[in-house]
Design a protein around this motif. Sequence first.
Motif, PDB file in Angstrom:
ATOM      1  N   ARG A  65       0.860  -1.174   0.000  1.00 26.44           N
ATOM      2  CA  ARG A  65       0.000   0.000   0.000  1.00 26.44           C
ATOM      3  C   ARG A  65       0.904   1.235   0.000  1.00 26.44           C
ATOM      4  O   ARG A  65       2.022   1.195   0.480  1.00 26.44           O
ATOM      5  CB  ARG A  65      -0.863   0.034   1.256  1.00 26.44           C
ATOM      6  CG  ARG A  65      -1.905  -1.082   1.344  1.00 26.44           C
ATOM      7  CD  ARG A  65      -2.596  -1.065   2.691  1.00 26.44           C
ATOM      8  NE  ARG A  65      -3.639  -2.087   2.789  1.00 26.44           N
ATOM      9  CZ  ARG A  65      -4.269  -2.394   3.906  1.00 26.44           C
ATOM     10  NH1 ARG A  65      -3.972  -1.751   5.033  1.00 26.44           N
ATOM     11  NH2 ARG A  65      -5.194  -3.324   3.914  1.00 26.44           N
ATOM     12  N   GLY A  66       0.394   2.339  -0.530  1.00 25.62           N
ATOM     13  CA  GLY A  66       1.165   3.571  -0.422  1.00 25.62           C
ATOM     14  C   GLY A  66       1.707   4.081  -1.741  1.00 25.62           C
ATOM     15  O   GLY A  66       1.288   3.660  -2.824  1.00 25.62           O
ATOM     16  N   TYR A 114       3.739  -1.181   3.740  1.00 24.47           N
ATOM     17  CA  TYR A 114       3.585   0.127   3.109  1.00 24.47           C
ATOM     18  C   TYR A 114       4.791   0.485   2.248  1.00 24.47           C
ATOM     19  O   TYR A 114       5.939   0.281   2.661  1.00 24.47           O
ATOM     20  CB  TYR A 114       3.344   1.201   4.172  1.00 24.47           C
ATOM     21  CG  TYR A 114       1.967   1.097   4.782  1.00 24.47           C
ATOM     22  CD1 TYR A 114       0.871   1.739   4.203  1.00 24.47           C
ATOM     23  CD2 TYR A 114       1.742   0.293   5.895  1.00 24.47           C
ATOM     24  CE1 TYR A 114      -0.398   1.605   4.735  1.00 24.47           C
ATOM     25  CE2 TYR A 114       0.468   0.156   6.436  1.00 24.47           C
ATOM     26  CZ  TYR A 114      -0.597   0.815   5.847  1.00 24.47           C
ATOM     27  OH  TYR A 114      -1.851   0.669   6.368  1.00 24.47           O
ATOM     28  N   HIS A 144       6.611   3.284   1.250  1.00 25.04           N
ATOM     29  CA  HIS A 144       6.825   4.696   1.551  1.00 25.04           C
ATOM     30  C   HIS A 144       7.437   5.422   0.354  1.00 25.04           C
ATOM     31  O   HIS A 144       8.184   4.841  -0.441  1.00 25.04           O
ATOM     32  CB  HIS A 144       7.736   4.841   2.771  1.00 25.04           C
ATOM     33  CG  HIS A 144       7.136   4.245   4.013  1.00 25.04           C
ATOM     34  ND1 HIS A 144       6.073   4.819   4.671  1.00 25.04           N
ATOM     35  CD2 HIS A 144       7.429   3.113   4.703  1.00 25.04           C
ATOM     36  CE1 HIS A 144       5.740   4.080   5.717  1.00 25.04           C
ATOM     37  NE2 HIS A 144       6.551   3.030   5.755  1.00 25.04           N
TER      38      HIS A 144
END
Length: 320
Positions: free
Chosen positions: A123-124, A206, A208
């Motif tokens: 995700r992200g 995640y 980033h």
Amino acid sequence: MRLIFAGTPEFAQVAMAALHAAGHEIVLVLTQPDRPAGRGMKLQPSPVKQWALDHHVPVAQPRSLRLDGKYPEDAAAARQTLLDAKADAMIVAAYGLILPQWVLDLPPKGCLNIHASLLPRWRGAAPIHRAIEAGDAQTGITIMQMDAGLDTGDMLLVLPCAIAPEDTTAVLHDRLAALGGQAIVQALARLDSLPRRPQPLGGVNYAHKIDKTEAALDWALSAEVLARRIRAFDPFPGMTVPLATASGVETLKIWQAVTEAAPRTAQPGTVLSADASGVRVACGEGQLCLMQLQRPGGKRLSAADFLRGCPLQPGQRLVA
């Protein structure tokens, strides 16, 4: 369908073009405000905006969509524009703004996101970079029914994609962009019959945002880790190493490298050999053979061409 499309970079533009080619009517485009770029730092439209202008599609570029945020006037104007569009659904791909609940609730069929990973993994903001950096063998496209969370919505369609050992982010990006276009066209063709599957609770991580501070090669790491980062950070930000020259220290960028198993015979960052086949450098584990390098202001060069203009000697250190 009548669609609002929200996106900014080339990844999104490819999907929007696929929707248009499939016969959907894109009635409004949301994209980030123009940014300065190039040598003259002139304001440049995003790839999504340029496509919209070329196809005479109305464009809105709000700085925010939060009615209680920093730019409430932008959000209020965007709200009216979205209402006037009378769209069936909104398609979102790498837009760059968080969608508040009022946006998610506006289209009758909701907001669908094209995400470049196999959710809930990555995700992200930087799923393509992080998948390569982590050494993943597979990634893909997830079409997701958006909710208020960060890439947490129910999954509608998943198309996997293998990651080849030589893939860079640039190469994998283009493959996933095309796959994203295919996936969203398939999803809309049977939207009413697609099951909504909640994302698994396990395996969440995640991706980033990539930061320039990650660009420095840390030779204490293994050659395998460094080779993956070089591929993951191509084209941005590019992995860097310092080189001491007669005129001072310059920063080299490394664009291609292969790993070689070898016992450590020198301190990490030490040049072991340098010839037309590559520049071999000791790492914390194994050694890295640098195949493509770039000096400041120069072009990407093969090791052979690079060494003609910038000889490196065994024993030289590529460390700060």
